[in-house]
Every structure is written in C-alpha cells, then in structure tokens.
Scaffold this motif. Structure first.
Motif, PDB file in Angstrom:
ATOM      1  N   GLY A  97     -10.003  -3.053   5.357  1.00  0.00           N
ATOM      2  CA  GLY A  97      -8.601  -2.926   5.685  1.00  0.00           C
ATOM      3  C   GLY A  97      -8.292  -2.190   6.951  1.00  0.00           C
ATOM      4  O   GLY A  97      -7.465  -2.638   7.732  1.00  0.00           O
ATOM      5  N   HIS A  98      -8.921  -1.066   7.165  1.00  0.00           N
ATOM      6  CA  HIS A  98      -8.478  -0.242   8.277  1.00  0.00           C
ATOM      7  C   HIS A  98      -8.805  -0.851   9.631  1.00  0.00           C
ATOM      8  O   HIS A  98      -8.275  -0.406  10.637  1.00  0.00           O
ATOM      9  CB  HIS A  98      -9.010   1.180   8.146  1.00  0.00           C
ATOM     10  CG  HIS A  98     -10.474   1.342   8.366  1.00  0.00           C
ATOM     11  ND1 HIS A  98     -11.411   0.928   7.464  1.00  0.00           N
ATOM     12  CD2 HIS A  98     -11.145   1.879   9.395  1.00  0.00           C
ATOM     13  CE1 HIS A  98     -12.610   1.209   7.920  1.00  0.00           C
ATOM     14  NE2 HIS A  98     -12.481   1.776   9.085  1.00  0.00           N
ATOM     15  N   MET A 140      -5.948  -4.239   9.550  1.00  0.00           N
ATOM     16  CA  MET A 140      -4.522  -3.925   9.651  1.00  0.00           C
ATOM     17  C   MET A 140      -4.024  -3.834  11.093  1.00  0.00           C
ATOM     18  O   MET A 140      -3.021  -4.462  11.428  1.00  0.00           O
ATOM     19  CB  MET A 140      -4.204  -2.622   8.910  1.00  0.00           C
ATOM     20  CG  MET A 140      -4.199  -2.758   7.408  1.00  0.00           C
ATOM     21  SD  MET A 140      -2.979  -3.920   6.804  1.00  0.00           S
ATOM     22  CE  MET A 140      -1.493  -3.177   7.426  1.00  0.00           C
ATOM     23  N   ASP A 181      -1.193  -6.278  12.629  1.00  0.00           N
ATOM     24  CA  ASP A 181       0.046  -5.678  13.137  1.00  0.00           C
ATOM     25  C   ASP A 181       0.290  -6.045  14.602  1.00  0.00           C
ATOM     26  O   ASP A 181       1.417  -6.344  14.996  1.00  0.00           O
ATOM     27  CB  ASP A 181       0.008  -4.160  12.988  1.00  0.00           C
ATOM     28  CG  ASP A 181       0.073  -3.709  11.547  1.00  0.00           C
ATOM     29  OD1 ASP A 181       0.503  -4.518  10.684  1.00  0.00           O
ATOM     30  OD2 ASP A 181      -0.317  -2.559  11.270  1.00  0.00           O
ATOM     31  N   ALA A 241       0.289  -8.746   8.112  1.00  0.00           N
ATOM     32  CA  ALA A 241      -0.730  -8.328   7.150  1.00  0.00           C
ATOM     33  C   ALA A 241      -0.217  -8.576   5.728  1.00  0.00           C
ATOM     34  O   ALA A 241       0.959  -8.355   5.446  1.00  0.00           O
ATOM     35  CB  ALA A 241      -1.038  -6.855   7.329  1.00  0.00           C
ATOM     36  N   PRO A 288       0.780  -7.962   1.958  1.00  0.00           N
ATOM     37  CA  PRO A 288       1.245  -6.729   1.309  1.00  0.00           C
ATOM     38  C   PRO A 288       0.139  -6.027   0.517  1.00  0.00           C
ATOM     39  O   PRO A 288       0.073  -4.796   0.505  1.00  0.00           O
ATOM     40  CB  PRO A 288       2.358  -7.197   0.381  1.00  0.00           C
ATOM     41  CG  PRO A 288       2.823  -8.487   0.960  1.00  0.00           C
ATOM     42  CD  PRO A 288       1.630  -9.096   1.622  1.00  0.00           C
ATOM     43  N   GLN A 310      -1.942  -3.980   2.861  1.00  0.00           N
ATOM     44  CA  GLN A 310      -1.202  -2.786   3.275  1.00  0.00           C
ATOM     45  C   GLN A 310      -1.251  -1.713   2.188  1.00  0.00           C
ATOM     46  O   GLN A 310      -1.479  -0.542   2.472  1.00  0.00           O
ATOM     47  CB  GLN A 310       0.249  -3.152   3.592  1.00  0.00           C
ATOM     48  CG  GLN A 310       1.082  -1.984   4.060  1.00  0.00           C
ATOM     49  CD  GLN A 310       0.635  -1.471   5.408  1.00  0.00           C
ATOM     50  OE1 GLN A 310       0.521  -2.238   6.349  1.00  0.00           O
ATOM     51  NE2 GLN A 310       0.385  -0.189   5.507  1.00  0.00           N
ATOM     52  N   ARG A 311      -1.056  -2.113   0.932  1.00  0.00           N
ATOM     53  CA  ARG A 311      -1.108  -1.136  -0.172  1.00  0.00           C
ATOM     54  C   ARG A 311      -2.496  -0.537  -0.321  1.00  0.00           C
ATOM     55  O   ARG A 311      -2.628   0.662  -0.574  1.00  0.00           O
ATOM     56  CB  ARG A 311      -0.675  -1.798  -1.479  1.00  0.00           C
ATOM     57  CG  ARG A 311       0.806  -2.099  -1.548  1.00  0.00           C
ATOM     58  CD  ARG A 311       1.252  -2.446  -2.949  1.00  0.00           C
ATOM     59  NE  ARG A 311       0.503  -3.519  -3.566  1.00  0.00           N
ATOM     60  CZ  ARG A 311       0.836  -4.810  -3.525  1.00  0.00           C
ATOM     61  NH1 ARG A 311       1.942  -5.174  -2.888  1.00  0.00           N
ATOM     62  NH2 ARG A 311       0.102  -5.717  -4.124  1.00  0.00           N
ATOM     63  N   VAL A 313      -4.818  -0.114   2.037  1.00  0.00           N
ATOM     64  CA  VAL A 313      -5.056   0.817   3.140  1.00  0.00           C
ATOM     65  C   VAL A 313      -4.256   2.097   2.943  1.00  0.00           C
ATOM     66  O   VAL A 313      -4.775   3.202   3.120  1.00  0.00           O
ATOM     67  CB  VAL A 313      -4.722   0.147   4.491  1.00  0.00           C
ATOM     68  CG1 VAL A 313      -4.737   1.160   5.627  1.00  0.00           C
ATOM     69  CG2 VAL A 313      -5.701  -0.981   4.768  1.00  0.00           C
ATOM     70  N   ASP A 314      -3.005   1.983   2.548  1.00  0.00           N
ATOM     71  CA  ASP A 314      -2.168   3.163   2.309  1.00  0.00           C
ATOM     72  C   ASP A 314      -2.743   4.049   1.211  1.00  0.00           C
ATOM     73  O   ASP A 314      -2.630   5.272   1.268  1.00  0.00           O
ATOM     74  CB  ASP A 314      -0.743   2.753   1.945  1.00  0.00           C
ATOM     75  CG  ASP A 314       0.001   2.144   3.117  1.00  0.00           C
ATOM     76  OD1 ASP A 314      -0.456   2.309   4.277  1.00  0.00           O
ATOM     77  OD2 ASP A 314       1.033   1.493   2.876  1.00  0.00           O
TER      78      ASP A 314
END
Length: 70
Positions: free
Chosen positions: A24-25, A28, A32, A45, A47, A50-51, A53-54
């Motif tokens: 992910g990192h 993303m 983006d 990206a 959803p 995104q979740r 990675v967050d």
C-alpha cells in the motif's frame, strides 16, 4: 533454481523482499498522483487500500496486511 544453487526462484526472492512495499504505501502515492493529474476516477486509489494504509496494515514487514503474519 538449480543453476544458481538457490532453493528459490528470483520471483520468490523479489516477492518476499518487496512484500510490504507492493502492498500500500508505495501504491497510494502513485494512485494519488495519477488521480490528481488526470482527474479520472479510474486512477483513484481503492477505498480498501486507503483504509489498509491508514491502519498501518502494510504487509509482512508490519506484521499485518490482508493476512496476519506471525
């Protein structure tokens, strides 16, 4: 691989070495940037990514991703 006297193929070495980087990192920022430049929803990206990675679930190096690594 027999010729190089290695028990693993080059693909297995790569997938293990970059296990968290491909999650992910790294994906993303690319998504983006593409979305910011072209404004196409296709390039946004997902959803779920995104979740993940967050939440810090980046793969093998962090101990969790789509699967728990113990």
């Amino acid at each position: 691989m027999q010729g190089l006297k290695s028990p693993r193929s080059p693909w297995r070495w790569r997938s293990r070495r970059h296990a968290s980087e491909t999650a992910g990192h790294k994906a993303m920022p690319s998504a983006d940037q593409l979305y910011a430049e072209y404004k196409e929803p296709l390039y946004a990206a997902p959803p779920l990514l995104q979740r993940m990675v967050d939440a810090g679930r980046l793969g093998r190096k962090t101990g969790s991703g789509f699967y728990p690594y113990a």
